[in-house]
Design a protein around this motif. Structure first.
Motif, PDB file in Angstrom:
ATOM      1  N   VAL A  71     -11.961  -2.765  -5.281  1.00  9.61           N
ATOM      2  CA  VAL A  71     -11.165  -3.492  -6.275  1.00  9.61           C
ATOM      3  C   VAL A  71     -10.458  -2.504  -7.199  1.00  9.61           C
ATOM      4  O   VAL A  71      -9.273  -2.670  -7.534  1.00  9.61           O
ATOM      5  N   ALA A  72     -11.168  -1.449  -7.610  1.00  6.48           N
ATOM      6  CA  ALA A  72     -10.547  -0.427  -8.456  1.00  6.48           C
ATOM      7  C   ALA A  72      -9.425   0.275  -7.709  1.00  6.48           C
ATOM      8  O   ALA A  72      -8.379   0.601  -8.294  1.00  6.48           O
ATOM      9  N   PHE A  73      -9.617   0.540  -6.405  1.00  5.76           N
ATOM     10  CA  PHE A  73      -8.558   1.131  -5.585  1.00  5.76           C
ATOM     11  C   PHE A  73      -7.312   0.250  -5.609  1.00  5.76           C
ATOM     12  O   PHE A  73      -6.181   0.734  -5.762  1.00  5.76           O
ATOM     13  N   ALA A  74      -7.504  -1.053  -5.425  1.00  4.78           N
ATOM     14  CA  ALA A  74      -6.366  -1.977  -5.390  1.00  4.78           C
ATOM     15  C   ALA A  74      -5.663  -2.034  -6.744  1.00  4.78           C
ATOM     16  O   ALA A  74      -4.421  -2.099  -6.815  1.00  4.78           O
ATOM     17  N   GLN A  75      -6.431  -2.028  -7.822  1.00  2.00           N
ATOM     18  CA  GLN A  75      -5.821  -2.015  -9.148  1.00  2.00           C
ATOM     19  C   GLN A  75      -5.021  -0.738  -9.367  1.00  2.00           C
ATOM     20  O   GLN A  75      -3.959  -0.761  -9.998  1.00  2.00           O
ATOM     21  N   LEU A  76      -5.507   0.371  -8.828  1.00  2.00           N
ATOM     22  CA  LEU A  76      -4.774   1.630  -8.929  1.00  2.00           C
ATOM     23  C   LEU A  76      -3.483   1.553  -8.112  1.00  2.00           C
ATOM     24  O   LEU A  76      -2.444   2.108  -8.513  1.00  2.00           O
ATOM     25  N   ALA A  77      -3.532   0.867  -6.969  1.00  2.00           N
ATOM     26  CA  ALA A  77      -2.320   0.679  -6.170  1.00  2.00           C
ATOM     27  C   ALA A  77      -1.291  -0.137  -6.942  1.00  2.00           C
ATOM     28  O   ALA A  77      -0.080   0.118  -6.853  1.00  2.00           O
ATOM     29  N   LEU A  78      -1.753  -1.129  -7.708  1.00  2.00           N
ATOM     30  CA  LEU A  78      -0.832  -1.925  -8.515  1.00  2.00           C
ATOM     31  C   LEU A  78      -0.215  -1.078  -9.634  1.00  2.00           C
ATOM     32  O   LEU A  78       0.961  -1.263  -9.984  1.00  2.00           O
ATOM     33  N   VAL A  79      -0.979  -0.159 -10.177  1.00  2.00           N
ATOM     34  CA  VAL A  79      -0.430   0.775 -11.174  1.00  2.00           C
ATOM     35  C   VAL A  79       0.619   1.668 -10.523  1.00  2.00           C
ATOM     36  O   VAL A  79       1.692   1.924 -11.103  1.00  2.00           O
ATOM     37  N   ALA A  80       0.332   2.148  -9.297  1.00  2.00           N
ATOM     38  CA  ALA A  80       1.299   2.987  -8.582  1.00  2.00           C
ATOM     39  C   ALA A  80       2.589   2.214  -8.343  1.00  2.00           C
ATOM     40  O   ALA A  80       3.693   2.780  -8.393  1.00  2.00           O
ATOM     41  N   LEU A 168      -5.973  -8.822   7.477  1.00  2.00           N
ATOM     42  CA  LEU A 168      -5.819  -8.085   6.225  1.00  2.00           C
ATOM     43  C   LEU A 168      -6.921  -7.044   6.031  1.00  2.00           C
ATOM     44  O   LEU A 168      -6.739  -6.084   5.274  1.00  2.00           O
ATOM     45  N   THR A 169      -8.058  -7.206   6.714  1.00  2.00           N
ATOM     46  CA  THR A 169      -9.113  -6.205   6.593  1.00  2.00           C
ATOM     47  C   THR A 169      -8.658  -4.851   7.140  1.00  2.00           C
ATOM     48  O   THR A 169      -9.275  -3.822   6.838  1.00  2.00           O
ATOM     49  N   LEU A 170      -7.586  -4.855   7.933  1.00  2.00           N
ATOM     50  CA  LEU A 170      -7.052  -3.618   8.503  1.00  2.00           C
ATOM     51  C   LEU A 170      -5.876  -3.060   7.697  1.00  2.00           C
ATOM     52  O   LEU A 170      -5.353  -1.995   8.032  1.00  2.00           O
ATOM     53  N   PHE A 229     -10.466  -3.477   0.221  1.00  2.00           N
ATOM     54  CA  PHE A 229      -9.210  -2.917  -0.289  1.00  2.00           C
ATOM     55  C   PHE A 229      -8.007  -3.586   0.371  1.00  2.00           C
ATOM     56  O   PHE A 229      -7.054  -4.008  -0.295  1.00  2.00           O
ATOM     57  N   GLY A 230      -8.032  -3.707   1.700  1.00  2.00           N
ATOM     58  CA  GLY A 230      -6.922  -4.304   2.422  1.00  2.00           C
ATOM     59  C   GLY A 230      -6.737  -5.776   2.113  1.00  2.00           C
ATOM     60  O   GLY A 230      -5.617  -6.251   1.906  1.00  2.00           O
ATOM     61  N   VAL A 231      -7.848  -6.520   2.063  1.00  2.00           N
ATOM     62  CA  VAL A 231      -7.759  -7.951   1.770  1.00  2.00           C
ATOM     63  C   VAL A 231      -7.228  -8.176   0.354  1.00  2.00           C
ATOM     64  O   VAL A 231      -6.383  -9.053   0.123  1.00  2.00           O
ATOM     65  N   TYR A 232      -7.712  -7.389  -0.601  1.00  2.00           N
ATOM     66  CA  TYR A 232      -7.246  -7.538  -1.984  1.00  2.00           C
ATOM     67  C   TYR A 232      -5.741  -7.299  -2.066  1.00  2.00           C
ATOM     68  O   TYR A 232      -4.999  -8.107  -2.645  1.00  2.00           O
ATOM     69  N   LEU A 233      -5.269  -6.199  -1.479  1.00  2.00           N
ATOM     70  CA  LEU A 233      -3.837  -5.914  -1.528  1.00  2.00           C
ATOM     71  C   LEU A 233      -3.040  -7.011  -0.842  1.00  2.00           C
ATOM     72  O   LEU A 233      -2.005  -7.459  -1.344  1.00  2.00           O
ATOM     73  N   GLY A 234      -3.504  -7.444   0.332  1.00  2.00           N
ATOM     74  CA  GLY A 234      -2.794  -8.493   1.047  1.00  2.00           C
ATOM     75  C   GLY A 234      -2.735  -9.780   0.263  1.00  2.00           C
ATOM     76  O   GLY A 234      -1.700 -10.457   0.226  1.00  2.00           O
ATOM     77  N   CYS A 235      -3.846 -10.127  -0.394  1.00  2.00           N
ATOM     78  CA  CYS A 235      -3.884 -11.352  -1.195  1.00  2.00           C
ATOM     79  C   CYS A 235      -3.057 -11.233  -2.473  1.00  2.00           C
ATOM     80  O   CYS A 235      -2.706 -12.238  -3.089  1.00  2.00           O
ATOM     81  N   LEU A 276      -3.514 -10.082 -10.067  1.00  2.00           N
ATOM     82  CA  LEU A 276      -2.319  -9.790  -9.275  1.00  2.00           C
ATOM     83  C   LEU A 276      -1.442  -8.718  -9.911  1.00  2.00           C
ATOM     84  O   LEU A 276      -0.356  -8.430  -9.419  1.00  2.00           O
ATOM     85  N   GLY A 277      -1.896  -8.130 -10.982  1.00  2.00           N
ATOM     86  CA  GLY A 277      -1.154  -7.039 -11.600  1.00  2.00           C
ATOM     87  C   GLY A 277       0.211  -7.439 -12.120  1.00  2.00           C
ATOM     88  O   GLY A 277       1.122  -6.603 -12.209  1.00  2.00           O
ATOM     89  N   GLY A 278       0.375  -8.717 -12.478  1.00  2.00           N
ATOM     90  CA  GLY A 278       1.662  -9.195 -12.978  1.00  2.00           C
ATOM     91  C   GLY A 278       2.628  -9.612 -11.885  1.00  2.00           C
ATOM     92  O   GLY A 278       3.705 -10.131 -12.185  1.00  2.00           O
ATOM     93  N   LEU A 279       2.264  -9.397 -10.627  1.00  2.00           N
ATOM     94  CA  LEU A 279       3.164  -9.765  -9.532  1.00  2.00           C
ATOM     95  C   LEU A 279       3.226 -11.272  -9.313  1.00  2.00           C
ATOM     96  O   LEU A 279       3.998 -11.739  -8.474  1.00  2.00           O
ATOM     97  N   ASN A 280       2.406 -12.017 -10.043  1.00  2.00           N
ATOM     98  CA  ASN A 280       2.528 -13.477 -10.004  1.00  2.00           C
ATOM     99  C   ASN A 280       3.823 -13.939 -10.661  1.00  2.00           C
ATOM    100  O   ASN A 280       4.255 -15.072 -10.439  1.00  2.00           O
ATOM    101  N   TYR A 281       4.462 -13.071 -11.441  1.00  2.00           N
ATOM    102  CA  TYR A 281       5.800 -13.352 -11.970  1.00  2.00           C
ATOM    103  C   TYR A 281       6.821 -12.691 -11.049  1.00  2.00           C
ATOM    104  O   TYR A 281       7.633 -11.868 -11.465  1.00  2.00           O
ATOM    105  N   GLN A 282       6.781 -13.058  -9.779  1.00  2.00           N
ATOM    106  CA  GLN A 282       7.555 -12.364  -8.764  1.00  2.00           C
ATOM    107  C   GLN A 282       9.057 -12.570  -8.927  1.00  2.00           C
ATOM    108  O   GLN A 282       9.848 -11.669  -8.652  1.00  2.00           O
ATOM    109  N   ILE A 283       9.454 -13.741  -9.344  1.00  2.00           N
ATOM    110  CA  ILE A 283      10.890 -14.009  -9.518  1.00  2.00           C
ATOM    111  C   ILE A 283      11.465 -13.085 -10.584  1.00  2.00           C
ATOM    112  O   ILE A 283      12.495 -12.423 -10.372  1.00  2.00           O
ATOM    113  N   GLU A 284      10.802 -13.029 -11.729  1.00  2.00           N
ATOM    114  CA  GLU A 284      11.278 -12.153 -12.806  1.00  2.00           C
ATOM    115  C   GLU A 284      11.225 -10.688 -12.380  1.00  2.00           C
ATOM    116  O   GLU A 284      12.130  -9.903 -12.700  1.00  2.00           O
ATOM    117  N   HIS A 285      10.164 -10.327 -11.652  1.00  2.00           N
ATOM    118  CA  HIS A 285      10.036  -8.941 -11.199  1.00  2.00           C
ATOM    119  C   HIS A 285      11.166  -8.557 -10.261  1.00  2.00           C
ATOM    120  O   HIS A 285      11.707  -7.446 -10.342  1.00  2.00           O
TER     121      HIS A 285
END
Length: 344
Positions: A71-80, A168-170, A229-235, A276-285
């Protein structure tokens, strides 16, 4: 994603008027305090996960640590992701330095490869010919793609709605492999640096795991960690565009409509915002990719009102509903292949 901050330059009069409202509201201004706090919390979670891993040591309880660390890895990916969009720093150099540290060194995801792919996605979201996120690899996204694929993708396409989450596990492994494969391209900037950081990542990652745990537990830990990690990012990314209209070369839309009509927002309050790291506001993003994450929520009512004024559909769903829409779309895309199989 763009290296040039969004201003009120003409991308079509409808978008220019919206951009003027957003600029006047100050929503493109940097948010240093927010990102200082967010990066600090993610860094603590990332380091804390590995400290817990060492402290728990040779025990099957370490699989709980694998889950939390992923989960921390995925949150770091969202920061990236935010770094690549220059939401954190206005200038390219600090964004790239921090992005390569977060991406290549810490999570094993090539910053240069991912930035190139994601830039093309933002330029033409859900476009069958130009968006790499809807290119027919293992999963297909349109009936036309389903009719063209052969081999494994054709087999998967018949039942891809059922296989989506297992696949997504892959996804974590796919990110790692694709990052290394991209290094073969001469067009890749700073290939030596990116390669070195990726190698260092896997040396410390596997070195630490296989030093602390016996071989069997180390393998299971790695598999669980990368699967979560993969499932979190995919979701995180699936609710945003999957199940939305797929564009082709026949579709001619201006910038605003191209971004809004292919994107979906996700309701859910602050928990969904964090998850979701703010990506739930996808239209605005997608309309303002360099807008800092905490400002997306404030931009939402402005964008919604503007779209209503123009008569442009603005779609927002709950989290579970968004997954349902994506899975129904995948099931419908595979239906012609199931009919062919049934007749054979």
């Amino acid at each position: 994603m763009t290296d040039v901050p969004v201003t009120v330059e003409a991308r079509g009069s409808d978008f220019a008027r919206l951009a003027r409202k957003i600029n006047q509201a100050g929503l493109l201004d940097r948010r240093p305090l927010y990102y200082t706090l967010r990066l600090s919390l993610v860094a603590v979670a990332f380091v804390g996960g590995w400290v817990a891993f060492v402290l728990v040591g040779d025990s099957w309880w370490t699989l709980l640590v694998a889950f939390a660390s992923a989960v921390a890895f995925a949150q770091l990916a969202l920061v990236a992701h935010d770094l690549a969009h220059r939401q954190v720093f206005r200038n390219r150099r600090p964004s790239e330095i921090a992005g390569r540290i977060a991406g290549n060194l810490f999570i094993g995801m090539g910053y240069g490869w991912w930035t190139d792919k994601h830039t093309r996605h933002h330029a033409n979201p859900n476009h069958e010919d130009h968006d790499p996120d809807v290119s027919p690899a293992v999963i297909v996204w349109s009936v036309e793609q389903a009719e063209r694929v052969k081999g494994l993708p054709r087999f998967v396409a018949r039942r891809q709605a059922w296989l989506f989450f297992p696949l997504l596990t892959l996804e974590g492994w796919h990110l790692h492999v694709a990052s290394f494969k991209a290094l073969a391209k001469e067009s890749m900037r700073h290939r030596g640096l990116e390669a070195a950081l990726l190698v260092v990542h896997f040396v410390w990652f596997f070195g630490l795991i296989f030093t602390v745990l016996p071989f069997g537990k180390a393998v299971v830990f790695t598999l669980v960690h990368q699967a979560v990690f993969g499932v979190y990012l995919g979701c995180t990314f699936a609710p945003n565009h999957k199940g939305m209209p797929i564009l082709t070369k026949e579709d001619e839309l201006d910038f605003l409509r191209k971004q809004v009509l292919t994107s979906r927002n996700v309701r859910g309050g602050w928990i969904v915002d964090v998850a979701l790291g703010g990506l739930n506001y996808q239209i605005e993003h997608h309309l303002f990719p360099n807008m800092p994450t905490p400002n997306l929520r404030k931009a939402k009512p402005i964008v919604m009102a503007h779209c209503a004024e123009l008569g442009v559909d603005y779609l927002e769903s709950g989290l579970i509903s968004s997954y349902g829409q994506a899975l129904r779309h995948l099931h419908e895309v595979g239906e012609p292949l199931r009919k062919v199989k049934a007749r054979a």
